[in-house]
Scaffold this motif. Structure first.
Motif, PDB file in Angstrom:
ATOM      1  N   THR A 159      -1.489   8.372   2.076  1.00 28.91           N
ATOM      2  CA  THR A 159      -1.529   7.560   3.299  1.00 28.91           C
ATOM      3  C   THR A 159      -2.654   7.952   4.250  1.00 28.91           C
ATOM      4  O   THR A 159      -2.772   7.357   5.329  1.00 28.91           O
ATOM      5  N   ASP A 160      -3.473   8.939   3.896  1.00 21.14           N
ATOM      6  CA  ASP A 160      -4.580   9.339   4.763  1.00 21.14           C
ATOM      7  C   ASP A 160      -5.491   8.144   5.026  1.00 21.14           C
ATOM      8  O   ASP A 160      -5.971   7.493   4.091  1.00 21.14           O
ATOM      9  N   ASN A 161      -5.703   7.853   6.306  1.00 23.11           N
ATOM     10  CA  ASN A 161      -6.552   6.727   6.716  1.00 23.11           C
ATOM     11  C   ASN A 161      -6.049   5.390   6.172  1.00 23.11           C
ATOM     12  O   ASN A 161      -6.826   4.455   5.969  1.00 23.11           O
ATOM     13  N   ASN A 162      -4.746   5.306   5.930  1.00 22.67           N
ATOM     14  CA  ASN A 162      -4.161   4.072   5.408  1.00 22.67           C
ATOM     15  C   ASN A 162      -2.843   3.791   6.132  1.00 22.67           C
ATOM     16  O   ASN A 162      -1.755   3.988   5.571  1.00 22.67           O
ATOM     17  N   PRO A 163      -2.904   3.330   7.378  1.00 21.96           N
ATOM     18  CA  PRO A 163      -1.678   3.092   8.142  1.00 21.96           C
ATOM     19  C   PRO A 163      -0.796   2.003   7.538  1.00 21.96           C
ATOM     20  O   PRO A 163       0.431   2.036   7.703  1.00 21.96           O
ATOM     21  N   GLU A 164      -1.391   1.039   6.826  1.00 22.72           N
ATOM     22  CA  GLU A 164      -0.597  -0.018   6.199  1.00 22.72           C
ATOM     23  C   GLU A 164       0.319   0.553   5.117  1.00 22.72           C
ATOM     24  O   GLU A 164       1.489   0.162   5.005  1.00 22.72           O
ATOM     25  N   LEU A 165      -0.212   1.481   4.328  1.00 27.39           N
ATOM     26  CA  LEU A 165       0.601   2.092   3.281  1.00 27.39           C
ATOM     27  C   LEU A 165       1.704   2.952   3.882  1.00 27.39           C
ATOM     28  O   LEU A 165       2.842   2.949   3.409  1.00 27.39           O
ATOM     29  N   LEU A 166       1.381   3.690   4.946  1.00 24.20           N
ATOM     30  CA  LEU A 166       2.407   4.494   5.621  1.00 24.20           C
ATOM     31  C   LEU A 166       3.520   3.604   6.141  1.00 24.20           C
ATOM     32  O   LEU A 166       4.713   3.931   6.011  1.00 24.20           O
ATOM     33  N   GLN A 167       3.174   2.442   6.684  1.00 23.95           N
ATOM     34  CA  GLN A 167       4.189   1.511   7.175  1.00 23.95           C
ATOM     35  C   GLN A 167       5.030   0.977   6.022  1.00 23.95           C
ATOM     36  O   GLN A 167       6.251   0.795   6.159  1.00 23.95           O
ATOM     37  N   TYR A 168       4.393   0.739   4.886  1.00 25.17           N
ATOM     38  CA  TYR A 168       5.133   0.283   3.699  1.00 25.17           C
ATOM     39  C   TYR A 168       6.184   1.323   3.298  1.00 25.17           C
ATOM     40  O   TYR A 168       7.344   0.973   3.007  1.00 25.17           O
ATOM     41  N   TYR A 169       5.802   2.593   3.290  1.00 20.80           N
ATOM     42  CA  TYR A 169       6.758   3.646   2.972  1.00 20.80           C
ATOM     43  C   TYR A 169       7.907   3.681   3.983  1.00 20.80           C
ATOM     44  O   TYR A 169       9.065   3.892   3.619  1.00 20.80           O
ATOM     45  N   LYS A 170       7.581   3.487   5.247  1.00 18.88           N
ATOM     46  CA  LYS A 170       8.621   3.478   6.286  1.00 18.88           C
ATOM     47  C   LYS A 170       9.573   2.307   6.096  1.00 18.88           C
ATOM     48  O   LYS A 170      10.798   2.454   6.255  1.00 18.88           O
TER      49      LYS A 170
END
Length: 234
Positions: A159-170
């Motif tokens: 998820t480094d420099n990838n806020p969209e992917l972090l949100q997907y995980y959330k």
């Protein structure tokens, strides 16, 4: 006689590792979720809208094959439940706009047809059941799960420099909060919840406690724990 256990949990929860340990304990085989060689996984992380339907159909097809294999060769641990495909992953793809309405409906129709075929297989072969004896659900804090994803080191999962992917995980994590309740309401099988914050798979005492807990649920709900005990429980 046969024993079928399925594991569930979000990305990075440790399903494959725990599935292998469970299979070893009960003396059965493990059918792993296919990640290596998946032609759509990395593409999906790059472009979810383009590849969400392709990815979900690929996983669904793999899961269906694994279940049919488990039906033919019982005494198996499956390292993801087919019920997660519809209740979690495809649902989230639709909710976040990665999968449009027509694609989502097509996917749900396909899932329904596959599940009906499992019912037909079950009815056609009296000794084969379509549901697992137990679902082992891996649950834990979001921080612990993300730590495991990072440790695993797959580049497309980071998820480094990838806020969209972090949100997907959330978003996945939030959906999983109600998964056990929804699964239980369907009356598919008993559930054992494995707290990955509490139990470390590298700690033999923790592993022994988990296996004892799984045995306890199987005995209470199914009348046996090990495959060879099933025919003796009546």
């Amino acid at each position: 006689m046969e024993l079928v256990i399925t594991t569930s949990g979000t990305i990075g929860a440790g399903k494959t590792t725990w599935s292998e340990r469970i299979a070893e304990h009960f003396g059965v085989s493990v059918l792993r979720e296919k990640v290596d060689g998946n032609p759509f996984l990395a593409k999906y992380y790059d472009d979810p809208k383009m590849y969400s339907f392709h990815l979900q159909v690929y996983f669904l097809n793999h899961r269906f094959k694994a279940i049919k294999e488990a039906l033919k060769h019982p005494n198996t641990v499956l390292d993801r439940s087919i019920y997660e495909d519809g209740l979690i992953f495809a649902k989230l793809q639709f909710m976040n706009g990665s999968m449009d309405t027509d694609s989502y409906k097509t996917y749900q129709d396909l899932l329904g047809n596959m599940m009906q075929e499992l019912v037909d297989l079950h009815e056609g072969q009296a000794l084969i059941k379509k549901s697992p004896d137990l679902l082992v659900h891996l649950d834990g804090s979001f921080d612990e799960i993300q730590r495991r994803v990072k440790k695993r080191g797959r580049p497309f999962e980071q998820t480094d420099n990838n806020p969209e992917l972090l949100q997907y995980y959330k978003d996945l994590y939030e959906l999983y909060k109600t998964f056990v309740q929804e699964y239980t309401a369907l009356g598919i099988s008993p559930v054992y919840v494995l707290d990955i914050d509490k139990y470390d798979i590298e700690n033999p005492e923790h592993v022994a406690e988990v296996m004892a807990g799984i045995e306890k649920v199987l005995i209470e709900k199914r009348g046996f724990a090990f495959p060879e005990q099933k025919g003796d429980s009546k």
